[in-house]
Motif scaffolding. Sequence first.
Motif, PDB file in Angstrom:
ATOM      1  N   THR A  46       0.662  -1.307  -0.011  1.00 47.36           N
ATOM      2  CA  THR A  46       0.423  -0.397   0.253  1.00 47.36           C
ATOM      3  C   THR A  46       0.433   1.166  -0.284  1.00 47.36           C
ATOM      4  OG1 THR A  46      -2.069  -1.146   1.496  1.00 47.36           O
ATOM      5  CG2 THR A  46      -2.082   1.284   1.049  1.00 47.36           C
ATOM      6  N   ILE A  47       2.135   1.067   0.951  1.00 45.24           N
ATOM      7  CA  ILE A  47       2.709   2.498   1.121  1.00 45.24           C
ATOM      8  C   ILE A  47       3.790   2.676  -0.076  1.00 45.24           C
ATOM      9  CG2 ILE A  47       4.881   3.987   2.145  1.00 45.24           C
ATOM     10  CD1 ILE A  47       3.346   1.967   4.195  1.00 45.24           C
ATOM     11  N   GLY A  48       3.909   1.648  -1.307  1.00 44.60           N
ATOM     12  CA  GLY A  48       4.930   1.439  -2.448  1.00 44.60           C
ATOM     13  C   GLY A  48       4.056   2.151  -3.512  1.00 44.60           C
ATOM     14  N   THR A  49       2.528   1.638  -3.430  1.00 45.40           N
ATOM     15  CA  THR A  49       1.877   1.741  -4.558  1.00 45.40           C
ATOM     16  C   THR A  49       2.037   3.990  -4.433  1.00 45.40           C
ATOM     17  OG1 THR A  49       0.543   0.125  -4.448  1.00 45.40           O
ATOM     18  CG2 THR A  49      -0.538   2.194  -5.380  1.00 45.40           C
ATOM     19  N   ALA A  50       1.281   3.995  -2.754  1.00 46.46           N
ATOM     20  CA  ALA A  50       0.835   5.393  -2.837  1.00 46.46           C
ATOM     21  C   ALA A  50       1.935   6.785  -3.290  1.00 46.46           C
ATOM     22  CB  ALA A  50      -0.168   5.689  -1.384  1.00 46.46           C
ATOM     23  N   LEU A  51       2.967   5.608  -2.532  1.00 42.31           N
ATOM     24  CA  LEU A  51       3.817   6.212  -3.153  1.00 42.31           C
ATOM     25  C   LEU A  51       4.785   6.760  -4.772  1.00 42.31           C
ATOM     26  CD1 LEU A  51       7.131   6.129  -0.836  1.00 42.31           C
ATOM     27  CD2 LEU A  51       6.376   7.912  -0.747  1.00 42.31           C
ATOM     28  N   THR A  52       4.359   5.757  -5.965  1.00 45.90           N
ATOM     29  CA  THR A  52       4.778   6.054  -7.256  1.00 45.90           C
ATOM     30  C   THR A  52       2.998   6.766  -7.575  1.00 45.90           C
ATOM     31  OG1 THR A  52       3.110   4.062  -7.008  1.00 45.90           O
ATOM     32  CG2 THR A  52       5.362   3.624  -6.893  1.00 45.90           C
ATOM     33  N   ARG A  53       2.383   7.007  -6.359  1.00 47.72           N
ATOM     34  CA  ARG A  53       1.107   7.942  -7.164  1.00 47.72           C
ATOM     35  C   ARG A  53       1.259   9.230  -7.054  1.00 47.72           C
ATOM     36  NH1 ARG A  53       0.931   3.531  -9.915  1.00 47.72           N
ATOM     37  NH2 ARG A  53      -1.256   1.892 -10.075  1.00 47.72           N
ATOM     38  N   PHE A  54       1.752   9.176  -5.208  1.00 42.92           N
ATOM     39  CA  PHE A  54       1.292  10.731  -4.945  1.00 42.92           C
ATOM     40  C   PHE A  54       2.261  11.512  -5.213  1.00 42.92           C
ATOM     41  CE2 PHE A  54      -2.154   8.601  -3.017  1.00 42.92           C
ATOM     42  CZ  PHE A  54      -3.182   8.893  -4.230  1.00 42.92           C
ATOM     43  N   LEU A  55       3.995  10.653  -4.975  1.00 40.72           N
ATOM     44  CA  LEU A  55       4.865  11.752  -5.003  1.00 40.72           C
ATOM     45  C   LEU A  55       5.828  12.219  -6.518  1.00 40.72           C
ATOM     46  CD1 LEU A  55       7.391  11.769  -2.979  1.00 40.72           C
ATOM     47  CD2 LEU A  55       8.849  10.022  -4.882  1.00 40.72           C
ATOM     48  N   PRO A  56       4.944  11.764  -7.609  1.00 38.08           N
ATOM     49  CA  PRO A  56       5.178  12.837  -8.922  1.00 38.08           C
ATOM     50  C   PRO A  56       4.768  14.172  -8.589  1.00 38.08           C
ATOM     51  CG  PRO A  56       5.120  10.550  -9.602  1.00 38.08           C
ATOM     52  CD  PRO A  56       4.835  11.029  -8.140  1.00 38.08           C
ATOM     53  N   PHE A  57       3.313  14.560  -7.931  1.00 38.31           N
ATOM     54  CA  PHE A  57       2.929  15.681  -7.637  1.00 38.31           C
ATOM     55  C   PHE A  57       3.578  16.847  -7.186  1.00 38.31           C
ATOM     56  CE2 PHE A  57      -0.796  12.606  -9.663  1.00 38.31           C
ATOM     57  CZ  PHE A  57      -1.434  13.253 -10.785  1.00 38.31           C
ATOM     58  N   PHE A  58       3.893  15.847  -5.913  1.00 35.80           N
ATOM     59  CA  PHE A  58       4.620  16.490  -4.957  1.00 35.80           C
ATOM     60  C   PHE A  58       6.024  17.091  -5.428  1.00 35.80           C
ATOM     61  CE2 PHE A  58       1.458  14.334  -1.719  1.00 35.80           C
ATOM     62  CZ  PHE A  58       0.928  14.986  -1.738  1.00 35.80           C
ATOM     63  N   VAL A  59       7.038  15.996  -5.586  1.00 37.47           N
ATOM     64  CA  VAL A  59       7.779  16.735  -6.324  1.00 37.47           C
ATOM     65  C   VAL A  59       8.127  17.687  -7.708  1.00 37.47           C
ATOM     66  CG1 VAL A  59       9.712  15.471  -7.530  1.00 37.47           C
ATOM     67  CG2 VAL A  59       9.305  14.295  -5.908  1.00 37.47           C
ATOM     68  N   LEU A  60       6.839  17.307  -7.884  1.00 33.79           N
ATOM     69  CA  LEU A  60       6.588  18.306  -8.919  1.00 33.79           C
ATOM     70  C   LEU A  60       5.859  19.560  -9.638  1.00 33.79           C
ATOM     71  CD1 LEU A  60       6.864  15.055 -12.303  1.00 33.79           C
ATOM     72  CD2 LEU A  60       9.341  16.970 -11.459  1.00 33.79           C
ATOM     73  N   LYS A  61       5.203  19.863  -8.619  1.00 33.86           N
ATOM     74  CA  LYS A  61       4.595  20.896  -8.339  1.00 33.86           C
ATOM     75  C   LYS A  61       4.866  21.980  -9.081  1.00 33.86           C
ATOM     76  CE  LYS A  61       4.627  21.759  -3.612  1.00 33.86           C
ATOM     77  NZ  LYS A  61       3.804  22.261  -2.267  1.00 33.86           N
ATOM     78  N   ASN A  62       5.999  22.911  -8.662  1.00 34.39           N
ATOM     79  CA  ASN A  62       6.857  23.946  -9.521  1.00 34.39           C
ATOM     80  C   ASN A  62       6.726  23.698 -10.216  1.00 34.39           C
ATOM     81  OD1 ASN A  62       6.034  24.913  -6.840  1.00 34.39           O
ATOM     82  ND2 ASN A  62       7.256  24.583  -5.976  1.00 34.39           N
ATOM     83  N   LYS A  63       7.073  22.725 -11.186  1.00 37.92           N
ATOM     84  CA  LYS A  63       7.141  22.597 -12.169  1.00 37.92           C
ATOM     85  C   LYS A  63       6.805  22.462 -13.590  1.00 37.92           C
ATOM     86  CE  LYS A  63      11.774  20.682  -9.986  1.00 37.92           C
ATOM     87  NZ  LYS A  63      11.967  22.121  -9.814  1.00 37.92           N
ATOM     88  N   VAL A  64       5.741  23.012 -13.674  1.00 31.19           N
ATOM     89  CA  VAL A  64       4.734  23.271 -14.959  1.00 31.19           C
ATOM     90  C   VAL A  64       5.021  23.023 -16.004  1.00 31.19           C
ATOM     91  CG1 VAL A  64       2.733  23.285 -15.887  1.00 31.19           C
ATOM     92  CG2 VAL A  64       3.087  23.943 -12.932  1.00 31.19           C
ATOM     93  N   ASN A  65       6.071  23.842 -16.916  1.00 24.64           N
ATOM     94  CA  ASN A  65       5.696  23.309 -17.614  1.00 24.64           C
ATOM     95  C   ASN A  65       7.482  23.451 -18.730  1.00 24.64           C
ATOM     96  OD1 ASN A  65       3.461  23.962 -18.893  1.00 24.64           O
ATOM     97  ND2 ASN A  65       3.213  26.615 -18.718  1.00 24.64           N
TER      98      ASN A  65
END
Length: 110
Positions: free
Chosen positions: A19-38
């Motif tokens: 569960t933790i592994g799946t959640a990390l792969t799903r949500f981590l890109p949103f937190f890491v890349l939230k300021n890098k839009v374009n």
Amino acid sequence: MELEHLSDWYILGAIIAATIGTALTRFLPFFVLKNKVNTPLLQYLQATMPLLIMTLLVFFTLKDVEWSAHYGIYEIGGIACVVVCFLLTKNTILSMFVGMIIYMVALNYF
């Protein structure tokens, strides 16, 4: 490992880890890349990922085909339907579903 030898805590730990592994792969890109839009890297990935995914799916489809049984005609027909549908509609998901349906119909009725 047989299931009788697994403890309840081991199974619970495996479920929590998955569960933790799946959640990390799903949500981590949103937190890491939230300021890098374009950024150029994200634009490049957006342009090339559909082709990469389709190529991987084709290779995965043809991986275990027994070419001597029916010469892979059902698989090639399904792939051809995906290509034609994608060229006509430019919709990846629709193309995959059409190819899968055509493949299943051909496999079961011919």
